[in-house]
Design an enzyme around this catalytic site. Structure first.
Site, PDB file in Angstrom:
ATOM      1  N   HIS A 256       0.844  -1.207   0.000  1.00 18.00           N
ATOM      2  CA  HIS A 256       0.000   0.000   0.000  1.00 18.00           C
ATOM      3  C   HIS A 256       0.883   1.263   0.000  1.00 18.00           C
ATOM      4  O   HIS A 256       0.655   2.183  -0.793  1.00 18.00           O
ATOM      5  CB  HIS A 256      -0.909  -0.031   1.239  1.00 18.00           C
ATOM      6  CG  HIS A 256      -1.715   1.215   1.455  1.00 18.00           C
ATOM      7  ND1 HIS A 256      -3.041   1.316   1.080  1.00 18.00           N
ATOM      8  CD2 HIS A 256      -1.390   2.418   2.005  1.00 18.00           C
ATOM      9  CE1 HIS A 256      -3.477   2.522   1.390  1.00 18.00           C
ATOM     10  NE2 HIS A 256      -2.501   3.214   1.956  1.00 18.00           N
ATOM     11  N   GLU A 257       1.880   1.273   0.859  1.00 17.64           N
ATOM     12  CA  GLU A 257       2.731   2.478   0.960  1.00 17.64           C
ATOM     13  C   GLU A 257       3.538   2.679  -0.329  1.00 17.64           C
ATOM     14  O   GLU A 257       3.655   3.804  -0.820  1.00 17.64           O
ATOM     15  CB  GLU A 257       3.658   2.382   2.175  1.00 17.64           C
ATOM     16  CG  GLU A 257       2.936   2.279   3.526  1.00 17.64           C
ATOM     17  CD  GLU A 257       1.947   3.410   3.797  1.00 17.64           C
ATOM     18  OE1 GLU A 257       2.130   4.499   3.230  1.00 17.64           O
ATOM     19  OE2 GLU A 257       0.985   3.185   4.553  1.00 17.64           O
TER      20      GLU A 257
ATOM     21  N   HIS B 178       1.456   4.291  -3.022  1.00 20.77           N
ATOM     22  CA  HIS B 178       1.341   5.756  -2.949  1.00 20.77           C
ATOM     23  C   HIS B 178       2.509   6.405  -3.705  1.00 20.77           C
ATOM     24  O   HIS B 178       2.335   7.422  -4.376  1.00 20.77           O
ATOM     25  CB  HIS B 178       1.379   6.242  -1.491  1.00 20.77           C
ATOM     26  CG  HIS B 178       0.067   6.149  -0.762  1.00 20.77           C
ATOM     27  ND1 HIS B 178      -1.108   6.635  -1.269  1.00 20.77           N
ATOM     28  CD2 HIS B 178      -0.235   5.635   0.461  1.00 20.77           C
ATOM     29  CE1 HIS B 178      -2.100   6.430  -0.394  1.00 20.77           C
ATOM     30  NE2 HIS B 178      -1.589   5.817   0.667  1.00 20.77           N
TER      31      HIS B 178
ATOM     32  N   GLU C 296      -6.352   6.623  -1.407  1.00 13.40           N
ATOM     33  CA  GLU C 296      -6.266   5.501  -0.463  1.00 13.40           C
ATOM     34  C   GLU C 296      -6.801   4.219  -1.113  1.00 13.40           C
ATOM     35  O   GLU C 296      -6.219   3.146  -0.966  1.00 13.40           O
ATOM     36  CB  GLU C 296      -7.037   5.807   0.830  1.00 13.40           C
ATOM     37  CG  GLU C 296      -6.365   6.858   1.714  1.00 13.40           C
ATOM     38  CD  GLU C 296      -4.968   6.468   2.193  1.00 13.40           C
ATOM     39  OE1 GLU C 296      -4.597   5.285   2.151  1.00 13.40           O
ATOM     40  OE2 GLU C 296      -4.220   7.377   2.594  1.00 13.40           O
TER      41      GLU C 296
HETATM   42 ZN   LIG Z   1      -2.461   5.250   2.425  1.00 11.05          ZN
END
Ligand SMILES: [Zn+2]
Length: 260
Positions: free
Chosen positions: A126-127, A130, A191
């Site tokens: 997830h990171e 981004h 997100e």
């Molecule tokens: Zn996030």
């Protein structure tokens, strides 16, 4: 370098063309090249590591796990970054981040919640997403056409020339660091994108994606005793449900559906 005049002109142009934040041009607005992003990411990384002054964990099973997961997710992302992986000794900080250019930090406080390598892969995926989706640079660029950004733009991509306030603005916009007192959530769109792209990276890296929704359910159970940032982020149960919906499709797309 970002020329302030060029940025100002482009900001005015976008502001003219794009009168609402749902405008597609605004959603993808990015004034930074990959190189400029990476430069800012690297500077923000040392700002955070020095500014927070927390010790690093540089050996042991947890450190080896963070580096192992990080390397696999990095390879799965296909991004050509100068990757760095740090495990920060901070049992009271359940968080992690990846700055543009592949500068990753995991705070040790997230490990009791992830509990296993697969869930850690979901967090790191997830990171990293981004960063590979340029969410930090987009947020800074959007800031330029709204309130905060022109002063940051005027300082170019050298944090050395920025005031402390500007530095904190950059660190917060890039979605990292705890010294500003809060972690700014990315937009709901960003997100959601990071959840989906991130779980694809985890699957591609050979991890079990079904540990991701379980992780979000554990986060939810922690409730108000959980990470402070939860209150400003999308509802963990919604994220778990969305992941359960998309995982079969991503497994199929990645050719992994038939594997146990
Ligand atoms: Zn996030």
């Amino acid at each position: 370098m970002i020329s302030p005049m060029r940025t100002l002109l482009r900001s005015l142009l976008v502001a003219t063309l794009c009168l609402s934040s749902s405008c597609e041009t605004y959603k993808r607005l990015n004034f930074y090249s990959e190189q400029e992003e990476a430069q800012l990411g690297e500077q923000a990384y040392s700002e955070i590591l020095q500014g927070e002054g927390k010790p690093l964990i540089t050996s042991g099973a947890n450190y080896e796990m963070v580096v192992r997961v990080g390397r696999k997710i990095a390879a799965a992302s296909g991004a050509n970054y100068q990757w760095e992986f740090k495990l920060i000794d901070a049992p009271d900080v359940p968080n992690a981040f990846c700055l543009p250019g592949g500068k990753i930090a995991v705070y040790s406080g997230i490990l009791p919640i992830t509990q296993n390598e697969h869930a850690l892969a979901a967090v790191m995926g997830h990171e990293v997403a981004h960063a590979t989706e340029h969410h930090g640079a987009i947020r800074m660029s959007q800031g330029m056409v709204t309130q905060l950004g022109l002063t940051i733009a005027a300082a170019g991509v050298s944090m050395a020339k920025m005031s402390d306030e500007q530095k904190m603005g950059v660190v917060a916009a890039l979605g990292a660091g705890t010294q500003v007192g809060l972690t700014l959530p990315f937009s709901r769109d960003h997100e959601r994108d990071a959840d989906i792209v991130g779980i694809r990276f985890a699957i591609r890296a050979g991890y079990d994606p079904w540990e991701a929704p379980k992780l979000w359910e554990r986060m939810n159970q922690l409730g108000s005793s959980g990470p402070g940032w939860l209150s400003t982020h999308p509802d963990p149960l919604e994220r778990a449900e969305k992941l359960r919906q998309v995982i079969p499709q991503i497994l199929a797309e990645e050719g992994k559906l038939k594997n146990p």
